[in-house]
Design a protein around this motif. Structure first.
Motif, PDB file in Angstrom:
ATOM      1  N   GLN A   3       0.853  -1.193   0.000  1.00  0.00           N
ATOM      2  CA  GLN A   3       0.000   0.000   0.000  1.00  0.00           C
ATOM      3  C   GLN A   3       0.886   1.241   0.000  1.00  0.00           C
ATOM      4  OE1 GLN A   3      -3.544  -0.241   0.646  1.00  0.00           O
ATOM      5  NE2 GLN A   3      -3.960   1.925   0.659  1.00  0.00           N
ATOM      6  N   ARG A   5       1.296   5.315   0.266  1.00  0.00           N
ATOM      7  CA  ARG A   5       0.614   6.425   0.926  1.00  0.00           C
ATOM      8  C   ARG A   5       1.453   7.681   0.755  1.00  0.00           C
ATOM      9  NH1 ARG A   5      -0.270   6.747   7.438  1.00  0.00           N
ATOM     10  NH2 ARG A   5      -1.591   8.598   7.485  1.00  0.00           N
ATOM     11  N   CYS A   6       0.793   8.819   0.599  1.00  0.00           N
ATOM     12  CA  CYS A   6       1.488  10.097   0.516  1.00  0.00           C
ATOM     13  C   CYS A   6       0.811  11.080   1.465  1.00  0.00           C
ATOM     14  CB  CYS A   6       1.483  10.632  -0.916  1.00  0.00           C
ATOM     15  SG  CYS A   6       2.463  12.126  -1.114  1.00  0.00           S
ATOM     16  N   VAL A   7       1.627  11.735   2.289  1.00  0.00           N
ATOM     17  CA  VAL A   7       1.099  12.683   3.263  1.00  0.00           C
ATOM     18  C   VAL A   7       1.889  13.987   3.227  1.00  0.00           C
ATOM     19  CG1 VAL A   7       0.252  10.917   4.867  1.00  0.00           C
ATOM     20  CG2 VAL A   7       2.560  11.834   5.135  1.00  0.00           C
ATOM     21  N   LYS A   8       1.209  15.043   3.650  1.00  0.00           N
ATOM     22  CA  LYS A   8       1.880  16.309   3.955  1.00  0.00           C
ATOM     23  C   LYS A   8       1.744  16.489   5.454  1.00  0.00           C
ATOM     24  CE  LYS A   8      -0.010  20.420   3.150  1.00  0.00           C
ATOM     25  NZ  LYS A   8      -0.426  21.660   2.437  1.00  0.00           N
ATOM     26  N   GLN A  50       6.226  10.081   0.728  1.00  0.00           N
ATOM     27  CA  GLN A  50       5.497   9.041   0.008  1.00  0.00           C
ATOM     28  C   GLN A  50       6.275   7.737   0.068  1.00  0.00           C
ATOM     29  OE1 GLN A  50       3.637   9.813  -3.866  1.00  0.00           O
ATOM     30  NE2 GLN A  50       4.872   8.140  -4.650  1.00  0.00           N
ATOM     31  N   SER A  53       3.035   2.337   3.227  1.00  0.00           N
ATOM     32  CA  SER A  53       2.184   2.908   4.268  1.00  0.00           C
ATOM     33  C   SER A  53       2.773   2.778   5.670  1.00  0.00           C
ATOM     34  CB  SER A  53       0.804   2.247   4.210  1.00  0.00           C
ATOM     35  OG  SER A  53      -0.063   2.858   5.135  1.00  0.00           O
ATOM     36  N   ASP A  57       3.835   5.789   8.257  1.00  0.00           N
ATOM     37  CA  ASP A  57       3.366   5.832   9.653  1.00  0.00           C
ATOM     38  C   ASP A  57       4.536   6.020  10.616  1.00  0.00           C
ATOM     39  OD1 ASP A  57       0.724   5.467   8.884  1.00  0.00           O
ATOM     40  OD2 ASP A  57       0.715   3.312   9.308  1.00  0.00           O
ATOM     41  N   VAL A  77      -1.406  16.381   9.958  1.00  0.00           N
ATOM     42  CA  VAL A  77      -1.184  15.416   8.887  1.00  0.00           C
ATOM     43  C   VAL A  77      -2.323  15.507   7.880  1.00  0.00           C
ATOM     44  CG1 VAL A  77      -0.847  12.964   8.329  1.00  0.00           C
ATOM     45  CG2 VAL A  77      -0.013  13.870  10.516  1.00  0.00           C
ATOM     46  N   TYR A  78      -1.962  15.619   6.606  1.00  0.00           N
ATOM     47  CA  TYR A  78      -2.933  15.685   5.510  1.00  0.00           C
ATOM     48  C   TYR A  78      -2.621  14.579   4.509  1.00  0.00           C
ATOM     49  CZ  TYR A  78      -3.534  20.357   7.443  1.00  0.00           C
ATOM     50  OH  TYR A  78      -3.756  21.405   8.293  1.00  0.00           O
ATOM     51  N   GLU A  79      -3.635  13.824   4.132  1.00  0.00           N
ATOM     52  CA  GLU A  79      -3.463  12.787   3.106  1.00  0.00           C
ATOM     53  C   GLU A  79      -3.437  13.452   1.728  1.00  0.00           C
ATOM     54  OE1 GLU A  79      -2.952   9.522   3.703  1.00  0.00           O
ATOM     55  OE2 GLU A  79      -3.182   9.811   5.858  1.00  0.00           O
ATOM     56  N   SER A  82      -1.673   9.757  -4.364  1.00  0.00           N
ATOM     57  CA  SER A  82      -0.542   8.830  -4.311  1.00  0.00           C
ATOM     58  C   SER A  82       0.666   9.256  -5.131  1.00  0.00           C
ATOM     59  CB  SER A  82      -0.991   7.439  -4.735  1.00  0.00           C
ATOM     60  OG  SER A  82      -1.453   7.483  -6.068  1.00  0.00           O
TER      61      SER A  82
END
Length: 93
Positions: A3, A5-8, A50, A53, A57, A77-79, A82
Motif C-alpha cells: 500500500q 501512501r502520501c502525506v503532507k 510518500q 504505508s 506511519d 497530517v494531511y493525506e 498517491s
C-alpha cells in the motif's frame, strides 16, 4: 500488495535552525521514502512523504518529537494523492 501512501505533515515548534530538515531527510532515507522537507515562512516545517504505508506511519511518529535538537509542539497530517511526491528520493531544502 504494498500500500502506497502520501502525506503532507506540518510540524510546529522550535523546528527551524536546529537541523530538523536534515534529520528528517536521514530518517526518510532510512525508511525508503521519497518527498521533501522545507522551511515555511511561519516558522514551521512542511514534510511531504510518500512510500510504503507502514514506513510513512513510522515517519509520522518520528516527526511528533523529531531530533533531539528540536522541540515539536504539534503536527498536522494531511493525506495527499498517491503521486504527489513522485521524486525518487527525499530532499531537504
Amino acid at each position: 500488495m504494498t500500500q502506497i501512501r502520501c502525506v503532507k505533515v506540518l510540524v510546529y515548534g522550535m523546528v527551524q535552525g536546529v537541523g530538523f530538515r536534515y534529520y528528517t531527510q536521514q530518517e526518510a532515507h532510512r525508511l525508503g521514502l521519497s518527498g521533501h522537507a522545507t522551511n515555511l515562512a511561519d516558522g514551521s516545517v512542511e514534510v511531504v512523504a510518500q512510500g510504503e504505508s507502514k514506513a510513512v506511519d513510522k515517519l509520522i511518529e518520528w516527526l511528533k518529537s523529531g531530533p533531539r535538537t528540536a522541540s515539536v509542539d504539534y503536527i498536522e497530517v494531511y493525506e495527499l494523492g498517491s503521486s504527489a511526491a513522485n521524486s525518487g528520493s527525499f530532499r531537504a531544502y
